[in-house]
Design a protein around this motif. Structure first.
Motif, PDB file in Angstrom:
ATOM      1  N   GLN A   1       2.239 -28.962 -45.684  1.00  0.00           N
ATOM      2  CA  GLN A   1       1.481 -28.999 -44.435  1.00  0.00           C
ATOM      3  C   GLN A   1       1.097 -27.591 -44.001  1.00  0.00           C
ATOM      4  N   GLY A   2      -0.118 -27.456 -43.449  1.00  0.00           N
ATOM      5  CA  GLY A   2      -0.601 -26.139 -43.038  1.00  0.00           C
ATOM      6  C   GLY A   2       0.303 -25.478 -42.015  1.00  0.00           C
ATOM      7  N   THR A   3       0.411 -24.150 -42.123  1.00  0.00           N
ATOM      8  CA  THR A   3       1.296 -23.403 -41.220  1.00  0.00           C
ATOM      9  C   THR A   3       0.596 -22.262 -40.494  1.00  0.00           C
ATOM     10  N   GLU A   4      -0.627 -21.908 -40.933  1.00  0.00           N
ATOM     11  CA  GLU A   4      -1.275 -20.720 -40.366  1.00  0.00           C
ATOM     12  C   GLU A   4      -2.783 -20.928 -40.285  1.00  0.00           C
ATOM     13  N   LEU A   5      -3.427 -20.003 -39.573  1.00  0.00           N
ATOM     14  CA  LEU A   5      -4.886 -19.956 -39.555  1.00  0.00           C
ATOM     15  C   LEU A   5      -5.345 -19.128 -40.748  1.00  0.00           C
ATOM     16  N   ASN A   6      -5.973 -19.776 -41.718  1.00  0.00           N
ATOM     17  CA  ASN A   6      -6.409 -19.106 -42.938  1.00  0.00           C
ATOM     18  C   ASN A   6      -7.792 -19.653 -43.307  1.00  0.00           C
ATOM     19  N   PRO A   7      -8.862 -19.003 -42.817  1.00  0.00           N
ATOM     20  CA  PRO A   7     -10.211 -19.508 -43.084  1.00  0.00           C
ATOM     21  C   PRO A   7     -10.534 -19.617 -44.573  1.00  0.00           C
ATOM     22  N   TRP A   8      -9.990 -18.737 -45.407  1.00  0.00           N
ATOM     23  CA  TRP A   8     -10.253 -18.777 -46.849  1.00  0.00           C
ATOM     24  C   TRP A   8      -9.850 -20.119 -47.446  1.00  0.00           C
ATOM     25  N   LYS A   9      -8.787 -20.712 -46.903  1.00  0.00           N
ATOM     26  CA  LYS A   9      -8.286 -21.989 -47.415  1.00  0.00           C
ATOM     27  C   LYS A   9      -8.625 -23.155 -46.486  1.00  0.00           C
ATOM     28  N   ASP A  10      -9.447 -22.919 -45.436  1.00  0.00           N
ATOM     29  CA  ASP A  10      -9.736 -23.938 -44.421  1.00  0.00           C
ATOM     30  C   ASP A  10      -8.438 -24.523 -43.866  1.00  0.00           C
ATOM     31  N   GLU A  11      -7.469 -23.651 -43.654  1.00  0.00           N
ATOM     32  CA  GLU A  11      -6.133 -24.073 -43.213  1.00  0.00           C
ATOM     33  C   GLU A  11      -5.936 -23.797 -41.738  1.00  0.00           C
ATOM     34  N   GLN A  12      -5.286 -24.751 -41.067  1.00  0.00           N
ATOM     35  CA  GLN A  12      -4.786 -24.555 -39.709  1.00  0.00           C
ATOM     36  C   GLN A  12      -3.396 -25.177 -39.609  1.00  0.00           C
ATOM     37  N   PRO A  13      -2.591 -24.737 -38.631  1.00  0.00           N
ATOM     38  CA  PRO A  13      -1.245 -25.310 -38.485  1.00  0.00           C
ATOM     39  C   PRO A  13      -1.303 -26.825 -38.284  1.00  0.00           C
ATOM     40  N   GLY A  14      -0.471 -27.526 -39.043  1.00  0.00           N
ATOM     41  CA  GLY A  14      -0.368 -28.974 -38.906  1.00  0.00           C
ATOM     42  C   GLY A  14      -1.293 -29.768 -39.805  1.00  0.00           C
ATOM     43  N   LYS A  15      -2.258 -29.115 -40.431  1.00  0.00           N
ATOM     44  CA  LYS A  15      -3.254 -29.819 -41.242  1.00  0.00           C
ATOM     45  C   LYS A  15      -2.654 -30.219 -42.585  1.00  0.00           C
ATOM     46  N   ILE A  16      -3.033 -31.393 -43.070  1.00  0.00           N
ATOM     47  CA  ILE A  16      -2.576 -31.890 -44.364  1.00  0.00           C
ATOM     48  C   ILE A  16      -3.579 -31.453 -45.428  1.00  0.00           C
ATOM     49  N   MET A  17      -3.061 -31.049 -46.564  1.00  0.00           N
ATOM     50  CA  MET A  17      -3.898 -30.442 -47.598  1.00  0.00           C
ATOM     51  C   MET A  17      -4.923 -31.417 -48.162  1.00  0.00           C
TER      52      MET A  17
ATOM     53  N   TYR B   1     -15.873 -28.579 -40.192  1.00  0.00           N
ATOM     54  CA  TYR B   1     -16.766 -27.440 -40.383  1.00  0.00           C
ATOM     55  C   TYR B   1     -16.152 -26.539 -41.444  1.00  0.00           C
ATOM     56  N   GLN B   2     -16.924 -26.244 -42.478  1.00  0.00           N
ATOM     57  CA  GLN B   2     -16.426 -25.400 -43.574  1.00  0.00           C
ATOM     58  C   GLN B   2     -16.349 -23.948 -43.136  1.00  0.00           C
ATOM     59  N   GLU B   3     -15.175 -23.343 -43.325  1.00  0.00           N
ATOM     60  CA  GLU B   3     -14.995 -21.920 -43.052  1.00  0.00           C
ATOM     61  C   GLU B   3     -14.868 -21.106 -44.332  1.00  0.00           C
ATOM     62  N   SER B   4     -14.302 -21.689 -45.381  1.00  0.00           N
ATOM     63  CA  SER B   4     -14.087 -20.962 -46.635  1.00  0.00           C
ATOM     64  C   SER B   4     -15.401 -20.799 -47.395  1.00  0.00           C
ATOM     65  N   SER B   5     -15.643 -19.589 -47.898  1.00  0.00           N
ATOM     66  CA  SER B   5     -16.874 -19.323 -48.649  1.00  0.00           C
ATOM     67  C   SER B   5     -16.910 -20.071 -49.973  1.00  0.00           C
ATOM     68  N   LYS B   6     -15.766 -20.461 -50.489  1.00  0.00           N
ATOM     69  CA  LYS B   6     -15.717 -21.220 -51.734  1.00  0.00           C
ATOM     70  C   LYS B   6     -15.070 -22.585 -51.525  1.00  0.00           C
ATOM     71  N   GLY B   7     -15.203 -23.090 -50.303  1.00  0.00           N
ATOM     72  CA  GLY B   7     -14.636 -24.386 -49.984  1.00  0.00           C
ATOM     73  C   GLY B   7     -15.642 -25.508 -50.149  1.00  0.00           C
ATOM     74  N   ILE B   8     -15.363 -26.611 -49.484  1.00  0.00           N
ATOM     75  CA  ILE B   8     -16.177 -27.816 -49.581  1.00  0.00           C
ATOM     76  C   ILE B   8     -16.941 -27.989 -48.277  1.00  0.00           C
ATOM     77  N   ALA B   9     -18.246 -28.251 -48.380  1.00  0.00           N
ATOM     78  CA  ALA B   9     -19.088 -28.353 -47.189  1.00  0.00           C
ATOM     79  C   ALA B   9     -18.855 -29.661 -46.454  1.00  0.00           C
ATOM     80  N   ASN B  10     -18.981 -30.785 -47.157  1.00  0.00           N
ATOM     81  CA  ASN B  10     -18.709 -32.092 -46.550  1.00  0.00           C
ATOM     82  C   ASN B  10     -17.262 -32.463 -46.834  1.00  0.00           C
ATOM     83  N   GLN B  11     -16.493 -32.687 -45.787  1.00  0.00           N
ATOM     84  CA  GLN B  11     -15.049 -32.765 -45.939  1.00  0.00           C
ATOM     85  C   GLN B  11     -14.467 -34.153 -45.686  1.00  0.00           C
ATOM     86  N   GLY B  12     -15.319 -35.176 -45.760  1.00  0.00           N
ATOM     87  CA  GLY B  12     -14.825 -36.548 -45.799  1.00  0.00           C
ATOM     88  C   GLY B  12     -14.719 -36.997 -47.241  1.00  0.00           C
TER      89      GLY B  12
END
Length: 699
Positions: free
Chosen positions: A308-324, A399-410
């Motif tokens: 489970q997410g623990t930090e704010l990390n835009p590179w990984k589109d991560e926020q606290p509490g978020k499931i991978m 909303y995609q934050e990572s430059s190498k992430g996924i645009a549509n996230q459903g």
């Protein structure tokens, strides 16, 4: 399937139908931890590729390829008569070791001599490289290759600092070897004589080698593992052969896709490209598997909680509490060249984590798992309210934050999957319709579970939040002109005016009023959405429709299965029967009656479902569809917390009886027989056994 694949735990092998990995340009190989440990494995007889007789991997864990020789002459004399040598390649994986035995039998009337050769190579490519990713940075290098008459070895040091090794041994001395990895055996066989050579391929990471057992012991233990799985799994009997084949295949495929990453059995997404932990895919597969093996849900929840997410990390589109979304462990992920170790760009994984936790409790009565996971569940709820709904409009957007992430996230994560009726792609932040349903289901279904645990204030808050969402939802997403829900709201809160399968997921959540649930279900089986083999991802009348597309007109079995479970929950039996009949008709045309990840959305007037060229097969939530079909036909919806089980069954047209034995529910198992009464639509239900400790109610 234009490949053969076998898997056990975290190791899998893909080859062509001959059993070969053909080297340069091929995506086949032996993979573990997102790394290709074997990039070439080619067999030749007298320097030529043998002729293919048969190729089967119907057991998933054992593959058998049968070959023979072509006719050879030299100087006007017969060197090797055609079809005089039978070659059988039998391979399996156990304990993350690949075993392959090559059996050679002389079926001629004279002694034979020939050369058998195998060529090996290991490039240690990251899965992303195999699939075409172009790295911006340098990669590691092969540091060593060595071989002798009974062993071949290669070693690689990655830029992530990890050493990866491939060791191959064989139980007969080679007659010739080369530095390029070519191993030759001069074979002599008397008439009817058989000779066998067994190869063992051992991948390892940082010197940690798996335990290698003798081949026969390893095979016996592997077969025993599958026998135990089959013994513990519910059995079905039906007058529909395709239903029986589809279910049996699904049960086998789900077992081969289970991997233990240290938290219990966990369904990876699919083979060959997604044999890794996923958020959405694995959570939905575990949800589908509740009637098959509820323990998988526990392992899946524990795995998700651990990452489970623990930090704010835009590179990984991560926020606290978020499931991978996805966890990769290859060189590119570990060295930070791609953000997948793990990556969190999924808007639905977090609510689905809560949905699975709640539904597992309702299915089994197990509140201890919820109690143990409460810190993770509360963090997930906080993520939904804080990061999921950043503009505080009551809807959850991505909303995609990572430059190498996924645009549509459903779940429809291709770039063109959310499209307006003018052909423009929707701009983020985007609120997907089905995600709001998942959130409603998560909160409304979790509330009675946490109340049982004494969290009364939280239970009341969850009910209030769910009701607030329900009241806002309908006005935001309903399209009066279509009498259907929009797929999404865009950045301007405008409806994305497309008719898609996404709103079908709402039927499972109870967020939809009864009269609109009926309208949604009826539209989903209408001509524009249902081509005869399943519900399309997009209406043939919508802008963007393409039957060959990934998400804009194709048919996804898992998508149909979620809709089917919702139809069953709502008592929409006629529509559910149509969906089941279509999926069964599709399954008849696929190898082993196995539903693939997806197929093209053409009408059944063609006479067969059209395959999608790069669909995964087997794939977890496609395999889980077979279990969902059985649950839907039973109309089975347990409330183990209140010690009741509801049955509201139907039988699709052409099926007159179904027996389900030993389905795990609550504290035990149930067995049920459905029979059609004298060719009518009426169904007679006999409960053959009930050790669940629950009262069975009939709707």
């Amino acid at each position: 399937m234009d490949y053969r694949v076998i898997k056990n735990n975290d190791l899998f092998l893909t080859t062509d139908h001959y059993g070969d990995i053909t080297g340069a340009g091929s995506q086949n190989g032996l993979y573990m931890k997102d790394t290709r440990f074997l990039s070439k494995m080619e067999l030749t007889l007298n320097g030529k590729r043998p002729l293919l007789l048969s190729s089967a991997a119907d057991e998933n864990f054992v593959a058998r390829i049968r070959l023979t020789n072509e006719h050879e002459e030299e100087g006007g004399k017969v060197k090797l008569w055609r079809e005089s040598v039978e070659l059988i390649r039998e391979r399996f994986i156990y304990g993350e070791v690949l075993y392959e035995t090559i059996s050679m039998t002389n079926f001629s009337t004279k002694p034979l001599s020939f050369d058998l050769s195998l060529s090996f190579e290991a490039d240690f490519s990251d899965m992303f490289l195999v699939r075409g990713f172009q790295p911006a940075e340098e990669l590691g290098r092969v540091t060593e290759r060595k071989m002798d008459k009974t062993e071949w070895h290669a070693s690689y040091l990655g830029v992530d600092g990890v050493r990866r090794d491939t060791d191959i041994t064989w139980d007969a001395e080679a007659d010739s070897i080369t530095e390029l990895g070519d191993i030759g055996f001069a074979v002599k066989l008397a008439p009817t004589e058989t000779r066998r050579i067994t190869f063992t391929v051992i991948p390892s990471v940082d010197g940690i080698r798996p335990i290698t057992n003798p081949r026969d012991i390893a095979l016996a233990e592997l077969q025993g593992m599958y026998e135990r799985w089959n013994e513990q799994s519910p059995k079905i009997e039906s007058d529909s052969p395709v239903l029986s084949r589809l279910y049996d295949r699904g049960v086998q495929d789900l077992r081969v896709l289970l991997t233990d990453f240290g938290h219990g059995l966990f369904p990876v997404a699919g083979l060959p490209w997604f044999a890794v932990p996923f958020g959405r895919d694995s959570l939905i597969a575990a949800l589908q598997m509740l009637p098959l093996n509820p323990d998988v849900a526990r392992g899946t929840l524990e795995m998700m909680a651990a990452y489970q997410g623990t930090e704010l990390n835009p590179w990984k589109d991560e926020q606290p509490g978020k499931i991978m979304h996805e966890l990769r462990s290859g060189e590119l992920s570990r060295s930070g060249q791609v953000p997948f170790a793990p990556y969190y760009g999924s808007i639905d994984s977090t609510p689905l984590f809560i949905v699975l936790a709640a539904e597992h409790a309702h299915w089994t009565g197990d509140t201890e798992t919820i109690s143990r996971l409460m810190p993770n569940i509360e963090k997930a709820l906080a993520w939904i309210d804080e990061f999921g709904d950043r503009d505080k409009d009551g809807m959850v957007e991505y909303y995609q934050e990572s430059s190498k992430g996924i645009a549509n996230q459903g779940w429809k994560d291709s770039a063109d999957s959310v499209v307006h009726d003018n052909g423009e792609f929707a701009a983020a932040p985007i609120a997907l319709v089905e995600v709001q349903g998942y959130i409603y289901q998560a909160k409304s279904r979790l509330a009675p579970v946490v109340e049982r645990l004494g969290h009364h204030e939280l239970a009341e808050r969850l009910r209030t939040e769910a009701e607030n969402l329900r009241q806002k939802f309908d006005g935001a997403f309903w399209m009066p002109d279509e009498q259907f829900y929009a797929i999404a709201l865009d950045a301007n809160k405008d409806q994305v005016h497309s008719v898609t399968s996404n709103p079908g997921h709402l039927l499972m959540s109870d967020i939809v009023p009864k009269e609109k649930a009926q309208l949604v279900a009826h539209r989903l089986v209408g001509d524009d959405m249902f081509g005869g083999y399943g519900i399309r991802t997009m209406s043939s009348g919508s802008t963007g429709y393409n039957p060959m597309s990934y998400h804009d007109g194709s048919v996804w079995p898992h998508d149909n299965s979620i809709i089917l479970l919702g139809m069953s929950r709502k008592g929409l039996k006629e529509e559910a029967s149509t969906v089941v009949s279509g999926l069964l008709k599709a399954a008849e045309h696929f190898e082993y009656s196995r539903l693939p990840e997806l197929f093209c959305g053409y009408d059944d007037t063609i006479g067969y479902p059209v395959s999608y060229p790069v669909a995964c097969s087997p794939q977890a939530w496609a395999a889980g569809t077979s279990v969902s079909i059985i649950q839907a036909m039973l109309g089975l919806h347990p409330d183990a917390l209140n010690r009741t089980i509801r049955l509201d069954p139907f039988l699709p047209r052409g099926i007159n009886h179904l027996t389900v034995r030993d389905m795990p529910v609550a504290d035990g198992r149930i067995s049920v027989l459905l029979r059609r009464k004298d060719g009518s639509e009426s169904i007679k239900v006999d409960v053959l056994d009930n050790s669940s400790g629950c009262r069975i109610e009939f709707r």
